[in-house]
Scaffold this motif. Structure first.
Motif, PDB file in Angstrom:
ATOM      1  N   VAL A 187      -1.538  -0.338  -3.708  1.00  0.00           N
ATOM      2  CA  VAL A 187      -2.992  -0.295  -3.842  1.00  0.00           C
ATOM      3  C   VAL A 187      -3.581   0.620  -2.767  1.00  0.00           C
ATOM      4  O   VAL A 187      -2.943   0.911  -1.756  1.00  0.00           O
ATOM      5  CB  VAL A 187      -3.602  -1.705  -3.741  1.00  0.00           C
ATOM      6  CG1 VAL A 187      -3.120  -2.590  -4.879  1.00  0.00           C
ATOM      7  CG2 VAL A 187      -3.274  -2.348  -2.390  1.00  0.00           C
ATOM      8  N   LYS A 188      -4.771   1.071  -2.992  1.00  0.00           N
ATOM      9  CA  LYS A 188      -5.438   1.980  -2.067  1.00  0.00           C
ATOM     10  C   LYS A 188      -5.949   1.222  -0.853  1.00  0.00           C
ATOM     11  O   LYS A 188      -6.501   0.115  -0.972  1.00  0.00           O
ATOM     12  CB  LYS A 188      -6.601   2.678  -2.767  1.00  0.00           C
ATOM     13  CG  LYS A 188      -7.230   3.801  -1.958  1.00  0.00           C
ATOM     14  CD  LYS A 188      -8.238   4.568  -2.799  1.00  0.00           C
ATOM     15  CE  LYS A 188      -8.768   5.774  -2.036  1.00  0.00           C
ATOM     16  NZ  LYS A 188      -9.693   6.590  -2.894  1.00  0.00           N
ATOM     17  N   THR A 236      -8.157  -4.906  -1.293  1.00  0.00           N
ATOM     18  CA  THR A 236      -7.497  -4.277  -2.450  1.00  0.00           C
ATOM     19  C   THR A 236      -6.198  -4.983  -2.823  1.00  0.00           C
ATOM     20  O   THR A 236      -5.824  -5.026  -3.998  1.00  0.00           O
ATOM     21  CB  THR A 236      -7.224  -2.796  -2.177  1.00  0.00           C
ATOM     22  OG1 THR A 236      -6.396  -2.663  -1.008  1.00  0.00           O
ATOM     23  CG2 THR A 236      -8.525  -2.033  -1.967  1.00  0.00           C
ATOM     24  N   ARG A 292      -3.722   6.026  -4.010  1.00  0.00           N
ATOM     25  CA  ARG A 292      -4.466   5.755  -5.237  1.00  0.00           C
ATOM     26  C   ARG A 292      -4.832   4.276  -5.328  1.00  0.00           C
ATOM     27  O   ARG A 292      -4.232   3.431  -4.676  1.00  0.00           O
ATOM     28  CB  ARG A 292      -3.634   6.151  -6.461  1.00  0.00           C
ATOM     29  CG  ARG A 292      -3.236   7.621  -6.502  1.00  0.00           C
ATOM     30  CD  ARG A 292      -2.713   7.982  -7.885  1.00  0.00           C
ATOM     31  NE  ARG A 292      -2.245   9.371  -7.925  1.00  0.00           N
ATOM     32  CZ  ARG A 292      -0.981   9.737  -7.871  1.00  0.00           C
ATOM     33  NH1 ARG A 292      -0.029   8.802  -7.780  1.00  0.00           N
ATOM     34  NH2 ARG A 292      -0.635  11.003  -7.910  1.00  0.00           N
ATOM     35  N   TRP A 293      -5.779   3.999  -6.216  1.00  0.00           N
ATOM     36  CA  TRP A 293      -6.208   2.612  -6.374  1.00  0.00           C
ATOM     37  C   TRP A 293      -5.070   1.730  -6.881  1.00  0.00           C
ATOM     38  O   TRP A 293      -4.970   0.568  -6.497  1.00  0.00           O
ATOM     39  CB  TRP A 293      -7.390   2.532  -7.344  1.00  0.00           C
ATOM     40  CG  TRP A 293      -8.669   3.041  -6.740  1.00  0.00           C
ATOM     41  CD1 TRP A 293      -9.349   4.166  -7.082  1.00  0.00           C
ATOM     42  CD2 TRP A 293      -9.410   2.437  -5.672  1.00  0.00           C
ATOM     43  NE1 TRP A 293     -10.465   4.314  -6.290  1.00  0.00           N
ATOM     44  CE2 TRP A 293     -10.531   3.264  -5.416  1.00  0.00           C
ATOM     45  CE3 TRP A 293      -9.239   1.298  -4.900  1.00  0.00           C
ATOM     46  CZ2 TRP A 293     -11.472   2.980  -4.431  1.00  0.00           C
ATOM     47  CZ3 TRP A 293     -10.185   1.006  -3.912  1.00  0.00           C
ATOM     48  CH2 TRP A 293     -11.278   1.832  -3.693  1.00  0.00           C
ATOM     49  N   ARG A 294      -4.205   2.307  -7.709  1.00  0.00           N
ATOM     50  CA  ARG A 294      -3.101   1.501  -8.236  1.00  0.00           C
ATOM     51  C   ARG A 294      -1.973   2.429  -8.693  1.00  0.00           C
ATOM     52  O   ARG A 294      -2.204   3.387  -9.428  1.00  0.00           O
ATOM     53  CB  ARG A 294      -3.578   0.644  -9.416  1.00  0.00           C
ATOM     54  CG  ARG A 294      -2.500  -0.253 -10.040  1.00  0.00           C
ATOM     55  CD  ARG A 294      -3.102  -1.032 -11.211  1.00  0.00           C
ATOM     56  NE  ARG A 294      -2.119  -1.831 -11.897  1.00  0.00           N
ATOM     57  CZ  ARG A 294      -1.738  -3.053 -11.548  1.00  0.00           C
ATOM     58  NH1 ARG A 294      -2.276  -3.614 -10.483  1.00  0.00           N
ATOM     59  NH2 ARG A 294      -0.847  -3.730 -12.249  1.00  0.00           N
ATOM     60  N   CYS A 324       0.843  -1.190   0.000  1.00  0.00           N
ATOM     61  CA  CYS A 324       0.000   0.000   0.000  1.00  0.00           C
ATOM     62  C   CYS A 324       0.880   1.242   0.000  1.00  0.00           C
ATOM     63  O   CYS A 324       2.112   1.154   0.081  1.00  0.00           O
ATOM     64  CB  CYS A 324      -0.945  -0.003   1.190  1.00  0.00           C
ATOM     65  SG  CYS A 324      -0.113  -0.050   2.787  1.00  0.00           S
TER      66      CYS A 324
END
Length: 412
Positions: free
Chosen positions: A71-72, A94, A56-58, A40
């Motif tokens: 990953v978020k 995630t 962020r998500w990725r 993360c």
């Protein structure tokens, strides 16, 4: 090999799990293996994003040949139960999704702490039909019960069932101590699937060096005999005992105790030291990993300290190996066990009972007065560090991965 590794902590975070995973993965990448780490955005232990990172998500980066996929997650400081649990569970979700987007690896592995990263690793291995290796860095949930973060009840018992499920379903378990292995076998886990690979230190990063005089002046340590604790200030470390010992050393103006690092207990320790008027205790804030050798150079003695609980007799703090490689004598306060055996058997330092401030203070006075003893302990510590190299550990872990990778989806 193509190695897919899940861990919630990774550099620039500097805790033991982040350092261990990173330093070994650097060797794997240098040896020609493809290594992807699912983690993360760095925020441990304060729950605040490090400079230059976003949640962020990725996001993908290359770090010394390692492919790092962040990953978020729900971000929380390393304190309390509810918000930290949400943090752990968010990485379970995630991290699993992020790992499933990666090409099929030869092996999936995850480390504890934290525990739910291992759940994610097992699930990814199951869905990708690849062997899952559980790296056991901490006995969980028994350790959170030991520090008083949770009381024994239905939640703990449920987590213990999940813990045993993961051990049984893994293709292999890599235990960082023999005590962990004994715990698992006593609970019915097959000895044949457990490999004990004791922690280590990267000697290319840690080696003897003169005291950094600039830092010593900055922190008021110039000309002082320094007993230094470098690492997490957490519930497992019982550092209130260090403040008790400092009170007993108040008459020894030449001795300073410093504590460098972060953790759930740090703010309370600073407040307590101020309340007591302890002028012989210095708190140094968390430092980047690259600065750790400079911080260690301030020490005449490396203090390793654990809470007085039988659970922690099975723990071997990684700072022991860093101190050895720096050529520092070790003053260990622990409830016996493997850490004590490593220090005493190698002649690398002296040990005192856990949470015994009088014994800790007396040991500090003895070492401050005994230059010849310190020099002998320092030489032995440096010799012993050669037996605990990170390169050796990386090679032994890789052998486990190769064995299960060649054995099919279930490691058999």
């Amino acid at each position: 090999m193509n190695i897919l590794f899940l861990t919630e902590n990774f550099p620039p975070e500097t805790n033991a799990a982040a350092t261990r995973v990173y330093e070994r993965a650097v060797y794997w990448a240098e040896w020609g293996h493809d290594v992807t780490v699912i983690t993360c955005a760095p925020n441990f232990p304060h729950g605040k994003l490090f400079d230059g990172y976003a949640n962020r998500w990725r996001q993908v980066e290359d770090m010394d040949g390692i492919r790092v996929v962040r990953v978020k997650t729900y971000i929380a400081a390393n304190r309390g139960v509810v918000r930290r649990t949400l943090d752990f569970l968010s990485f379970l979700a995630t991290g699993t999704i992020g790992a499933l987007r990666e090409p099929k690896p030869d092996v999936v592995t995850a480390t504890s702490p934290q525990f739910f990263a291992a759940v994610a690793g097992w699930l990814v291995g199951l869905l990708k039909r690849r062997p899952f290796v559980f790296e056991l860095g901490d006995l969980w949930p028994v350790s959170i019960e030991a520090v008083g973060a949770m009381k024994r009840g239905p939640a703990i018992r449920t987590l213990e069932k999940l813990e045993l499920f993961l051990y049984r379903r893994s293709a292999a378990v890599i235990a960082l101590t023999h005590s962990f292995e004994q715990n698992l076998t006593s609970r019915g886990i097959a000895p044949g699937k457990i490999s004990v690979i004791v922690n280590g230190v990267d000697a290319s990063r840690y080696q003897p060096r003169d005291r950094d005089q600039e830092l010593a002046r900055e922190w008021g340590l110039a000309g002082k005999f320094v007993v230094g604790y470098v690492g997490t200030h957490g519930m497992a470390h019982g550092l209130g005992n260090v403040l008790d010992a400092a009170e007993l050393l108040a008459d020894a103006d030449g001795i300073r105790l410093f504590l460098a690092g972060a953790g759930a207990e740090r703010d309370a320790l600073i407040e307590d030291a101020n309340r007591r008027g302890l002028k012989n205790v210095v708190f140094i804030p968390p430092q980047p990993k690259s600065e750790m050798p400079r911080i260690w150079s301030l020490c005449d003695i490396a203090l390793v300290h654990l809470k007085n609980n039988p659970v922690f007799a099975g723990v071997i703090p990684s700072k022991i190996f860093e101190a050895m490689a720096m050529g520092l004598p070790i003053l260990l306060a622990a409830p016996g066990g493997e850490a004590t055996a490593i220090v005493e058997d190698n002649g690398a330092g002296i040990s005192v009972p856990a949470e015994d401030p009088a014994a800790l203070a007396a040991a500090a006075r003895r070492l401050a007065a005994g230059e010849q003893e310190r020099m002998g302990l320092a030489r032995a510590a440096l010799r012993a560090s050669e037996r605990y190299s990170r390169e050796r550990q990386a090679a032994e872990v890789l052998e486990v991965y190769r064995a299960v990778g060649a054995s099919g989806p279930n490691g058999r």
